[in-house]
Design a protein around this motif. Sequence first.
Motif, mmCIF file in Angstrom:
data_model
loop_
_atom_site.group_PDB
_atom_site.id
_atom_site.type_symbol
_atom_site.label_atom_id
_atom_site.label_comp_id
_atom_site.label_asym_id
_atom_site.label_seq_id
_atom_site.Cartn_x
_atom_site.Cartn_y
_atom_site.Cartn_z
ATOM 1 N N VAL A 420 2.036 6.075 -12.269
ATOM 2 C CA VAL A 420 2.536 5.674 -10.952
ATOM 3 C C VAL A 420 1.977 4.309 -10.564
ATOM 4 C CG1 VAL A 420 2.485 6.255 -8.504
ATOM 5 C CG2 VAL A 420 2.839 8.037 -10.201
ATOM 6 N N HIS A 421 2.884 3.382 -10.278
ATOM 7 C CA HIS A 421 2.468 2.033 -9.869
ATOM 8 C C HIS A 421 2.954 1.790 -8.449
ATOM 9 C CE1 HIS A 421 1.689 0.614 -14.116
ATOM 10 N NE2 HIS A 421 2.384 1.720 -14.317
ATOM 11 N N ASN A 422 2.009 1.559 -7.565
ATOM 12 C CA ASN A 422 2.389 1.347 -6.164
ATOM 13 C C ASN A 422 2.125 -0.093 -5.761
ATOM 14 O OD1 ASN A 422 3.143 4.005 -5.902
ATOM 15 N ND2 ASN A 422 1.133 4.654 -5.133
ATOM 16 N N TYR A 423 3.163 -0.752 -5.281
ATOM 17 C CA TYR A 423 3.038 -2.144 -4.818
ATOM 18 C C TYR A 423 3.083 -2.153 -3.293
ATOM 19 C CZ TYR A 423 3.922 -3.784 -9.564
ATOM 20 O OH TYR A 423 3.834 -4.033 -10.908
ATOM 21 N N PHE A 424 2.006 -2.629 -2.710
ATOM 22 C CA PHE A 424 1.967 -2.737 -1.249
ATOM 23 C C PHE A 424 2.081 -4.211 -0.854
ATOM 24 C CE2 PHE A 424 -0.041 1.359 -1.905
ATOM 25 C CZ PHE A 424 0.526 2.124 -0.899
ATOM 26 N N PHE A 425 3.139 -4.531 -0.123
ATOM 27 C CA PHE A 425 3.351 -5.913 0.320
ATOM 28 C C PHE A 425 2.830 -6.063 1.747
ATOM 29 C CE2 PHE A 425 6.367 -4.977 -2.955
ATOM 30 C CZ PHE A 425 6.370 -6.114 -3.744
ATOM 31 N N TYR A 426 1.982 -7.048 1.921
ATOM 32 C CA TYR A 426 1.350 -7.219 3.231
ATOM 33 C C TYR A 426 1.868 -8.506 3.882
ATOM 34 C CZ TYR A 426 -2.397 -7.657 6.676
ATOM 35 O OH TYR A 426 -3.100 -7.765 7.853
ATOM 36 N N PRO A 427 2.810 -8.385 4.813
ATOM 37 C CA PRO A 427 3.388 -9.603 5.402
ATOM 38 C C PRO A 427 2.440 -10.288 6.375
ATOM 39 C CG PRO A 427 4.421 -7.634 6.328
ATOM 40 C CD PRO A 427 3.446 -7.162 5.300
ATOM 41 N N THR A 532 -2.645 0.435 -8.201
ATOM 42 C CA THR A 532 -2.202 0.067 -6.857
ATOM 43 C C THR A 532 -2.332 -1.442 -6.727
ATOM 44 O OG1 THR A 532 -2.870 2.170 -5.920
ATOM 45 C CG2 THR A 532 -2.731 0.319 -4.396
ATOM 46 N N TYR A 533 -1.267 -2.077 -6.298
ATOM 47 C CA TYR A 533 -1.277 -3.534 -6.207
ATOM 48 C C TYR A 533 -1.099 -3.941 -4.761
ATOM 49 C CZ TYR A 533 -0.352 -2.613 -11.052
ATOM 50 O OH TYR A 533 -0.424 -2.110 -12.316
ATOM 51 N N PHE A 534 -1.961 -4.868 -4.353
ATOM 52 C CA PHE A 534 -1.921 -5.331 -2.982
ATOM 53 C C PHE A 534 -1.473 -6.787 -2.982
ATOM 54 C CE2 PHE A 534 -4.387 -7.701 0.195
ATOM 55 C CZ PHE A 534 -3.745 -7.232 1.322
ATOM 56 N N LEU A 535 -0.355 -7.070 -2.321
ATOM 57 C CA LEU A 535 0.206 -8.418 -2.383
ATOM 58 C C LEU A 535 0.509 -8.980 -0.993
ATOM 59 C CD1 LEU A 535 2.815 -7.675 -5.167
ATOM 60 C CD2 LEU A 535 0.739 -8.983 -5.459
ATOM 61 N N PRO A 536 -0.312 -9.917 -0.513
ATOM 62 C CA PRO A 536 0.049 -10.568 0.753
ATOM 63 C C PRO A 536 1.301 -11.422 0.529
ATOM 64 C CG PRO A 536 -2.213 -11.051 0.123
ATOM 65 C CD PRO A 536 -1.555 -10.455 -1.060
ATOM 66 N N VAL A 537 2.199 -11.402 1.487
ATOM 67 C CA VAL A 537 3.396 -12.241 1.357
ATOM 68 C C VAL A 537 3.639 -12.952 2.667
ATOM 69 C CG1 VAL A 537 4.571 -10.880 -0.403
ATOM 70 C CG2 VAL A 537 4.911 -10.310 1.988
ATOM 71 N N ASP A 667 6.785 9.295 -21.743
ATOM 72 C CA ASP A 667 6.016 9.331 -20.509
ATOM 73 C C ASP A 667 6.821 8.601 -19.442
ATOM 74 O OD1 ASP A 667 4.023 10.693 -21.684
ATOM 75 O OD2 ASP A 667 2.718 8.969 -22.043
ATOM 76 N N VAL A 668 6.604 9.026 -18.213
ATOM 77 C CA VAL A 668 7.431 8.527 -17.124
ATOM 78 C C VAL A 668 6.666 7.499 -16.297
ATOM 79 C CG1 VAL A 668 8.399 9.262 -14.909
ATOM 80 C CG2 VAL A 668 8.832 10.607 -16.972
ATOM 81 N N THR A 669 7.362 6.438 -15.908
ATOM 82 C CA THR A 669 6.709 5.427 -15.073
ATOM 83 C C THR A 669 7.469 5.303 -13.755
ATOM 84 O OG1 THR A 669 6.214 4.238 -17.101
ATOM 85 C CG2 THR A 669 5.821 3.073 -15.041
ATOM 86 N N VAL A 670 6.729 5.373 -12.665
ATOM 87 C CA VAL A 670 7.347 5.285 -11.339
ATOM 88 C C VAL A 670 6.768 4.079 -10.611
ATOM 89 C CG1 VAL A 670 7.721 6.444 -9.140
ATOM 90 C CG2 VAL A 670 7.557 7.794 -11.235
ATOM 91 N N TYR A 671 7.629 3.133 -10.273
ATOM 92 C CA TYR A 671 7.204 1.980 -9.484
ATOM 93 C C TYR A 671 7.705 2.169 -8.056
ATOM 94 C CZ TYR A 671 6.631 -0.360 -14.031
ATOM 95 O OH TYR A 671 6.255 -0.693 -15.305
ATOM 96 N N GLY A 681 5.624 1.715 4.018
ATOM 97 C CA GLY A 681 4.275 1.427 3.530
ATOM 98 C C GLY A 681 3.330 2.576 3.851
ATOM 99 N N PHE A 682 3.427 3.042 5.087
ATOM 100 C CA PHE A 682 2.562 4.148 5.510
ATOM 101 C C PHE A 682 2.902 5.419 4.732
ATOM 102 C CE2 PHE A 682 2.355 1.097 8.892
ATOM 103 C CZ PHE A 682 1.057 1.187 9.377
ATOM 104 N N ALA A 683 4.208 5.606 4.498
ATOM 105 C CA ALA A 683 4.637 6.802 3.767
ATOM 106 C C ALA A 683 4.139 6.747 2.324
ATOM 107 C CB ALA A 683 6.157 6.916 3.803
ATOM 108 N N LEU A 684 4.227 5.581 1.712
ATOM 109 C CA LEU A 684 3.797 5.477 0.305
ATOM 110 C C LEU A 684 2.300 5.754 0.177
ATOM 111 C CD1 LEU A 684 4.515 4.866 -2.645
ATOM 112 C CD2 LEU A 684 4.069 2.447 -2.184
ATOM 113 N N ALA A 685 1.521 5.211 1.125
ATOM 114 C CA ALA A 685 0.076 5.462 1.080
ATOM 115 C C ALA A 685 -0.202 6.951 1.235
ATOM 116 C CB ALA A 685 -0.621 4.677 2.187
#
Lengths: 976, 666
Positions: A420-427, A532-537, A667-671, A681-685
């Motif tokens: 599981v790969h979770n990308y969190f974009f922080y505006p 888990t990836y944290f990306l300011p945008v 194997d399964v990959t979920v992005y 964002g809150f739901a994914l966390a």
Amino acid sequence: MDENYKLTFTDTAFSADIQRSNLQYKKKFTKQVAEAQQSVEALDSHDDFHELLIDCSHYKRRKGKAEYGIGVDADIHGTGGSVILSHQQSAAEKFLRDLRGFGLLADVVGSGKTFEAGVILSELAVRGKMKSLIVVTPDQVLNSWVDVLENKFGMGKDVLYKVQKSDGEYPTLQDVLAAVGVSKQGKFIRPKRPIIVDVDIFAQWRYSPDFLVDVVVVDEAHHFSEDAGKYAGAMRMLSEMMQTKKRAGATYCLLLTATPHSGNLENMFRLWYFVRCKGGNPSDFDEKDDSERTTQYIEEKQYYKDTVCYGATNITDFIRRVKYSVVMERYLDELGSYLRETGKVSDFNDKSPYDRAQYIDDFLNAAKYGGKKVSTDKITGLTVTLKDDVLKRISDAYHNGVLRSIMIRQPNKLSKRKSVHNYFFYPMSSIPETVSITGLNEKKVTVDFSHVAEGGQPVVKVGSEELSLIDYVKNLRGNLSVEQAYSHVLNSILNKLAASDPQTKSIHTKSGYITYYADRLRNTHGAVAKQTYFLPVLQSESVKDSKFQTAVRILKQHKDKRVLVFFDYNLGKSERIYDEVCDALLRDPELKDRIIVGDDAADVHAVEREFNSEKRSDAILIVKDAKYTEGANLQESSIIINYQVTYDPLAMDQRIGRIFRLGQKNDVTVYSLADMSKLEGFALAYFAEIGLLSGNTGDATILAGSNSDQMVALRCNACGRVVLMSKEAYDEKRKKKDALVCRAETQCIDAYGNGTEMCEITVYDFKCDSCGTVLTRSVSDGYMCFSNVENGERGRMCNSGEKGDRSIYCRKICAISHCKRFNKGGHMYGKCPALKRFKDVSNVSDVELMRICAMCDNEDCWDKCKIAGLPKEQIIGEAGEGGRCSDCDYAGCSPKPYALEFNDKWEADCPMPGCSTRRNHGKLRPVVARTFATFISELWKFDHDGGEGFCQNLGEQAEIVTDVRRILERDDGEKE
Amino acid sequence: MSKQSVHIALDLGSDTIKIAYAFNDGDEHTGKIVGDPLTMTAVPSVAYYDVDEQKWLFGDEVNSVGDKPFITVVKICDLLRLLQPAANTATQKSNRNYYFKKTRFPKFYFPQRVRLTDDMDEAVRMDRTFTAPQTPSEVCEMFFKYVHGVVENRLEKLLKKSNATAEITPSLVYPMFSDNAYINELKRLVTLAFDTKPQSVMSMAKALCAYAKYSGRMAKDDKSIIFNIGEERISLVKVTFSGSGISVDGVDGHNEPAPIGGKDIDDAVAQYIEGQMSGRETMGRPSSGQEGHLSESALNTKQYLFVKDIKSAKMVLGMPIYDSRAFRYGVPISASRDLLIQRTITREQFEKCVGITDNNGVARKIVNYITDELIRPINTDVKRIFITGGPVETYGLMKYIRRFIEPLGVKVCTFEKDDSEYVGVKNDGFNILGHEDALYAPSLGCAVASMCGMTIDMVLALTYGVRLFRVVGNGNNVIPFFRVLVNKGTRIPQSGATYYTPKDGDKGGITTGDDSEQSAAMHIMSTFYSAQDIEHSRKAPLITYARSGGENLLVVDTDNKTMLNKLQREIGLRVLNGSIDNMNNGSRAKYYYNGKRVRIIKEVYLQLGVEIDGDGYAKAYARNDKKRNGGEFTVIEYLGDSKYSGRETVQKREIDFAFNIETQLT
């Protein structure tokens, strides 16, 4: 019997391990015991089911000859091969030996229960116990069953007699028996051919007391727990069949399900009763009050509820009760010390058992007590803490006490894994080049964001070394776990970024969001946290662009793989972006040829075929319609991109279910890509913390359901705040003065003097038991019409408000807005001023529309289509009146505007075209569902408190479910 | 393309702004301006703050809010109300500060369970406000610009046929009892939006009279009372139509405006509908009366839509169109619950909930108010009353009022035309329709007055005077008496006038001195007696008169409660300042120097009087009589720590008087 060997039922009764240790250490192993053991083993050798007759290594993938039953055939069973996996073999063994061929086979999703059933059926066949067979299955998996039994287990092509719906007609049992022929033996009649039947049809059959089928297989048997609707009818039919089977001494019955319950233990009782009482009494499965059922049923229910379930009705409550019970019985001294030390003794004594739960949790979380060593694990040699011990006992009570009392359910050992790969974009309004934070081990480090603009990741500078965030966390975490370390770092970074950005408050409107994210990450499983990836945008460049770039990068990274791209289908028109994303992907030369579009117009099966075809092994399926998220077989792909994260946990689970299932070779990959300032964002966390996407427990439904079932939604009518609580907590609070009073805003206090009492609001959804159509309510807007759902123009359902009137209908103007005469191409297009007003002003009142209509000179408009008159009469009319919208050929809605006439049980005939025209049409029935989804979406909308309540409430819910996850994950399996 | 001079009159009400036009291109044209001709009766005078978009929407635009909460709907009238007089100076000052400088707005509430407070500070404290980036003053400016846009747009359509463009001359109607600050702000807003000063600025009373004259409703020498039923209160004005023009009596009638109006009718309907729904079925739940039944109550954020429905239903029920097929089953009102509850209300049900059927409730309160006024002796000459305002269109109400009033020998009229006048009139969005004419009477009157250059004179309905003392006999006898300042029937200049203390011979109350910290008790009063009545008649034999210096004095002994009651009943004597009780400080003036409380050692002259504005609204006052105090000096002592000290000699004319005038009409 010597009293020394008497076992008592305590909380340890369900743990074979503990029982054995009791025997081993407390009871002397005497000569008599040894002799008894030998006798048992000798007896075992006479048990027909003590071992499998067919060597499972001999099953292999070959087509067999057509013959009745699954026989031993050298061509089929041959030698070698690894078709049957060890857990499947073990399930078959246990089912036959322990459950004697009658019970639930409930291994987790994707474990290959069909194959387990195949082995069991083969074993019954070689023993000559299966002269007749019936498989009851939902229509959508009927063909898969045919394939497995006929091809993979050698039953032979076209041996199974398929009973399916044809032109809406339901074949009767007598029709079927006439078609397959019967063999008579004594007073029993057996079908000559094995039968596979759609459960919808099975539910309609009338039982014949002579009808005997030696072996019955029921797939998706959890539906049979329902106490009303077609599945209730099917359960009655099954129970009737069991009476004959018992008379004939052929009680074999395989009930298959991966989800024996969805968090509600009470709902599992009917299955429990059926299994415990070998089919039970047929009349007990009728729809009626418990008081009218048999004594056996009533007593069993009492026992199940009080003893097996500890008085709990749902899984969260179960955990709480067992936890309380274990601590009170085993660790009362420790608890006493803790309470004295913290000065909470009198508080604790004053509280109800319900309210004491919090004290127990605090006690277990106190390092001095919860962390106290109580034993050493004999196998691993690791220390067992007091908290571990409590959790283990809860887990035992659940897995071995509740579940395994009636079913074979093995710990999940799926061979495929999920990544599981979770990308969190922080505006942000502006991204600083660097920020300095107090990092791990209290050392100052610099986080460099200079590459973020080009799609790079933040970099942590440690001395001369530059590390990615996660590498920094992994390498320098010291004694901290990855989750703890990451949480700490993220917290520091977010605080710095928030302080540096003047626009923070207008972008991130939920106060307390930093703590929320950090807390969720701290409890997230390490494997997920590491990805888990944290990306300011930059907000000016929009999260949308960054998401798109990320998705493109992922798609190109998997250039030879099939990928599924999902969106949030709950969002309103303005936020639906799949068309935009799809168009943009089609413009990319590298990707355009890979794209397949799954929209509402396309045939799901055709899309499935194309996507799974060999020549499209690199296909990207852009899913534009929610219908692809349920039931579609897309397991040729092993990669999912959740381009938007939906807040409904069940919907998210369904997405993963498309690929994480039997037949998946990889194997399964979920992005998942989510904007941290939005609900997704809150739901994914939240999902990350509860392990919904990553958990291999196979209990996603329970996890998803843990926040939903038996919940009560309350709303403050003054400020609009919505609160969700368990029914039990609600009942407790209702007894106390002021416990449900909202004082969130001063207006709540003013409105009624000393605060506004929060009112329970209905959160029922109504679901068709046949076609699955759902009539859903939103907390603020109520029930929306389910006509033309896809075009987003959903009107509100209406009611007269008269006492006793249970008919609801589509709003007249909504119906007219779908009328073909007024739409493009229709001769009234653009001529109706009322319609124009409705399109301009969606909340326009009926009186205003009627005025417009009355003042309109348009003579082309049929009288019967005028807005004038009572809306209900104009839609459904009085009998014989004619000309009403629901009969009108021009009505472009599907279903047509229609009044749902609910009966005293709140059931109504389903108006959907497939359902309403059928002889035995489906019924809409109330279900308490999607409550949690409703809750968080409503909670999100409430911002009078600056969003503080949202973060706090959702955080609390996450912690509750995390407890459930821990229990589900702790299953060590049945101890023998 | 020619320029057509069009006179526009704006009448800002609680829910809508009524805009009427009048122009003469050889023929006289009058009518109304609305946004959407099919759906609107007038332009909604509301603004909505879209929190997500951080922008304001106005008037009809508010309808496009969709499903967002309506808690941020504000009435323009409520914003301007911040400029109206408040309970005390500090609150008034604070309210005005909110209007011009702060960015707080009252939240929308319905029903009236949570009322708006008159003190904005209190509203903020109680969290009954929300914040937006603009000030109320700026939002009002934006609203009037929006109105200007609507007017321009609609006039363009209106004049298209004659190939003319509009040269707009705005005029303004303001509500009765408006403060100057309110009127000036309205003028400023109109000037800013229309880029020209309003030509006619008239009170509701004068505007109604202008309409009465224009529509030929009044006969010569007719004395009538016009009762204006607004959204929030009912008030009245007495009118005399002479051959040369119209005289409007001062609006400070003996019957104070009562808080009954259209809102109370809305409330009554809302309660009726809610009451009917209480036993309804809630989806998925047991029926009413069974365990587990839920009666889901209203979500406040949706109540705006409910109110809108009620208002529309109220209007439709009064329409002649009611009987057509559109509303043959009644008029729909929807309430938002788990389902959209579509109720209908018929005329019979409406009459019931307003109290017409059972002779109680709102209808009865309105009738009582009218009756109380008509039975006063001052109004015995009134043979006809006019009722105007939105609620006139309320179905059944006029008939009900007539049932009670006409037996008194008084004819009840409205400014509505006969329904027959509307037969065949096509709704082009500019015609004032049968169910709208009472609503448009003031604005149309104002527009016509502007077009015709009509002026309306104001004549006082009451006599104003002050209670003074005269020493009679051997000097031991002091008579408290009523000295007339201004007689009823006096014509008031358009700009208003001031009338103050009397002849030199009168003693008491007007001078003070010798160690005093406040004046003797004094009262400014009103009555419907004139000086002539006092001098020459003894119409009211129970009243006490004294003869002194050849003058007939009306004795007003404030200690004699029986006498006061008689005076109140017989001649309608009322006290406008302080309390009638001598011992009450409210009837005494206190002294100040440079803003500090002082004690006066030597006698200082005090002037008592009434300021009467152009609409006849009288305000009592007490101030330094600078002329008489001239260049003389007095000695004062400052009040500090509850003690007087620090003696100083200052000019008498620099002494200020603070007079507690709280009971005046507002």
